[in-house]
Design a protein around this motif. Structure first.
Motif, mmCIF file in Angstrom:
data_model
loop_
_atom_site.group_PDB
_atom_site.id
_atom_site.type_symbol
_atom_site.label_atom_id
_atom_site.label_comp_id
_atom_site.label_asym_id
_atom_site.label_seq_id
_atom_site.Cartn_x
_atom_site.Cartn_y
_atom_site.Cartn_z
ATOM 1 N N HIS A 199 38.835 41.923 38.003
ATOM 2 C CA HIS A 199 37.717 42.876 37.591
ATOM 3 C C HIS A 199 37.036 42.880 36.643
ATOM 4 C CE1 HIS A 199 40.714 45.596 39.613
ATOM 5 N NE2 HIS A 199 39.922 45.824 40.511
ATOM 6 N N GLY A 200 36.420 42.722 36.290
ATOM 7 C CA GLY A 200 35.445 41.909 34.538
ATOM 8 C C GLY A 200 36.237 42.930 33.614
ATOM 9 N N PHE A 201 36.074 43.454 34.396
ATOM 10 C CA PHE A 201 37.216 44.895 32.783
ATOM 11 C C PHE A 201 38.246 44.872 32.926
ATOM 12 C CE2 PHE A 201 32.890 47.565 33.502
ATOM 13 C CZ PHE A 201 32.823 47.423 32.181
ATOM 14 N N LEU A 202 39.532 44.097 33.685
ATOM 15 C CA LEU A 202 40.593 43.705 33.687
ATOM 16 C C LEU A 202 40.609 42.593 32.695
ATOM 17 C CD1 LEU A 202 43.382 43.312 33.630
ATOM 18 C CD2 LEU A 202 43.184 42.099 35.969
ATOM 19 N N HIS A 238 38.581 41.726 45.594
ATOM 20 C CA HIS A 238 40.018 42.147 43.442
ATOM 21 C C HIS A 238 41.642 42.281 44.990
ATOM 22 C CE1 HIS A 238 36.952 42.816 41.181
ATOM 23 N NE2 HIS A 238 36.774 43.197 42.488
ATOM 24 N N THR A 239 41.837 42.838 45.942
ATOM 25 C CA THR A 239 43.270 43.587 45.878
ATOM 26 C C THR A 239 43.641 42.677 47.080
ATOM 27 O OG1 THR A 239 41.949 45.492 46.795
ATOM 28 C CG2 THR A 239 43.059 45.661 44.731
ATOM 29 N N ASP A 240 42.788 42.367 48.417
ATOM 30 C CA ASP A 240 42.909 41.939 49.719
ATOM 31 C C ASP A 240 43.357 40.293 49.283
ATOM 32 O OD1 ASP A 240 43.222 41.230 52.313
ATOM 33 O OD2 ASP A 240 42.078 43.320 52.977
ATOM 34 N N PRO A 241 44.056 39.411 49.105
ATOM 35 C CA PRO A 241 44.172 37.914 49.130
ATOM 36 C C PRO A 241 43.670 37.333 50.670
ATOM 37 C CG PRO A 241 45.702 39.346 48.297
ATOM 38 C CD PRO A 241 45.317 39.815 48.654
ATOM 39 N N VAL A 252 46.198 35.330 34.729
ATOM 40 C CA VAL A 252 45.733 36.786 35.784
ATOM 41 C C VAL A 252 46.622 36.323 37.318
ATOM 42 C CG1 VAL A 252 44.634 37.608 36.244
ATOM 43 C CG2 VAL A 252 43.491 36.843 34.141
ATOM 44 N N THR A 253 47.424 37.071 37.468
ATOM 45 C CA THR A 253 48.130 37.441 38.049
ATOM 46 C C THR A 253 47.365 38.503 38.914
ATOM 47 O OG1 THR A 253 49.339 38.866 37.544
ATOM 48 C CG2 THR A 253 49.918 36.509 37.043
ATOM 49 N N GLN A 254 48.066 38.516 40.558
ATOM 50 C CA GLN A 254 47.593 39.589 41.363
ATOM 51 C C GLN A 254 47.877 40.631 40.737
ATOM 52 O OE1 GLN A 254 45.274 38.786 44.643
ATOM 53 N NE2 GLN A 254 45.507 41.367 43.899
ATOM 54 N N ASP A 255 49.310 40.725 41.016
ATOM 55 C CA ASP A 255 49.648 42.012 40.179
ATOM 56 C C ASP A 255 49.346 42.607 38.982
ATOM 57 O OD1 ASP A 255 52.461 41.500 42.550
ATOM 58 O OD2 ASP A 255 53.792 40.925 40.521
ATOM 59 N N GLN A 256 48.901 42.083 38.382
ATOM 60 C CA GLN A 256 47.948 42.449 37.337
ATOM 61 C C GLN A 256 46.572 43.095 37.847
ATOM 62 O OE1 GLN A 256 47.255 38.628 34.277
ATOM 63 N NE2 GLN A 256 47.126 39.903 33.168
ATOM 64 N N ILE A 257 46.126 42.474 38.756
ATOM 65 C CA ILE A 257 44.758 42.874 39.358
ATOM 66 C C ILE A 257 44.955 44.033 40.247
ATOM 67 C CG2 ILE A 257 42.623 42.432 41.115
ATOM 68 C CD1 ILE A 257 43.631 39.592 39.766
ATOM 69 N N ASN A 258 45.955 44.047 40.567
ATOM 70 C CA ASN A 258 46.655 45.369 41.675
ATOM 71 C C ASN A 258 46.706 46.538 40.524
ATOM 72 O OD1 ASN A 258 45.869 43.443 43.926
ATOM 73 N ND2 ASN A 258 48.255 43.187 44.468
ATOM 74 N N THR A 259 47.533 46.696 38.946
ATOM 75 C CA THR A 259 47.717 47.611 39.073
ATOM 76 C C THR A 259 47.051 47.902 38.003
ATOM 77 O OG1 THR A 259 50.516 46.134 38.478
ATOM 78 C CG2 THR A 259 49.670 47.842 37.091
ATOM 79 N N PHE A 260 45.647 47.025 37.653
ATOM 80 C CA PHE A 260 44.642 47.686 37.185
ATOM 81 C C PHE A 260 42.837 48.572 38.021
ATOM 82 C CE2 PHE A 260 39.978 47.221 36.090
ATOM 83 C CZ PHE A 260 40.451 47.648 34.642
ATOM 84 N N ALA A 261 43.793 47.581 39.353
ATOM 85 C CA ALA A 261 43.302 48.740 40.148
ATOM 86 C C ALA A 261 43.017 49.448 40.852
ATOM 87 C CB ALA A 261 43.341 47.976 41.921
ATOM 88 N N ASP A 262 45.120 50.125 40.622
ATOM 89 C CA ASP A 262 45.333 51.147 41.204
ATOM 90 C C ASP A 262 44.587 51.727 39.280
ATOM 91 O OD1 ASP A 262 46.868 50.560 42.755
ATOM 92 O OD2 ASP A 262 49.264 50.416 42.158
ATOM 93 N N ALA A 263 45.343 51.806 38.093
ATOM 94 C CA ALA A 263 44.646 52.538 37.062
ATOM 95 C C ALA A 263 43.150 52.633 37.495
ATOM 96 C CB ALA A 263 44.644 51.462 35.752
ATOM 97 N N ALA A 264 41.729 51.791 37.466
ATOM 98 C CA ALA A 264 40.438 52.388 37.399
ATOM 99 C C ALA A 264 40.506 52.652 39.056
ATOM 100 C CB ALA A 264 40.085 50.806 37.176
#
Length: 152
Positions: free
Chosen positions: A64-67, A47-50, A28-40
């Motif tokens: 995100h749990g839903f990711l 989630h988005t501020d390392p 699970v990558t930060q890019d995935q998390i950021n993309t999911f944050a945008d979609a959701a």
């Protein structure tokens, strides 16, 4: 590579209790998390501020749990397929829980067990106990029951 179980529509009722094994691990990558944050539209710092998340409760950003839950779909298809059907439907979920967070860089995999098979008009519904595990941890990330429908 995981061995996928393939069954025909007529074989489904006999699969109650079948352990389909485990998927391969995926990171699970930060890019995935950021993309999911945008979609959701969920940009919470955890989630988005390392940088800020380093000082948070988990020492790193978390998915995100839903990711994590959404990854059950590609993992399910890695484990199981049905041939000889007209339609395959992800019908939903029962009893979803998120026992442990998935920190960025973690590797997860899913185990699936066919818990029940129910006849429905025109088809069959499988209830599948799904556990998404985090490599090296005792608590799972997600425990749920997936509901999948197959129509002849």
């Amino acid at each position: 590579m995981t061995d996928q179980t393939t069954a025909t529509f007529d074989e489904l009722p006999a699969l109650i209790g079948t352990d389909l094994g485990y998927t391969d691990y995926r990171e699970v990558t930060q890019d995935q998390i950021n993309t999911f944050a945008d979609a959701a539209d969920d940009h919470q710092w955890i989630h988005t501020d390392p940088e800020k998340a380093k000082d948070g409760p988990f020492g790193a950003p978390i998915a995100h749990g839903f990711l994590t839950l959404s990854l059950a779909i590609p993992m399910w298809t890695e484990l199981f397929d049905v041939t000889g059907v007209a339609t395959k439907v992800n019908y939903g979920l029962d009893k979803v829980r998120f026992p442990a967070p998935v920190t960025v860089g973690s590797r997860i995999r899913m185990n699936a067990v066919i818990a029940d098979v129910t006849e429905i008009p025109g088809g069959v519904q499988l209830g599948v106990d799904q556990t998404i595990e985090i490599e090296g941890q005792t608590k799972p990330a997600v425990v749920s029951k997936g509901l999948y429908r197959f129509y002849a």
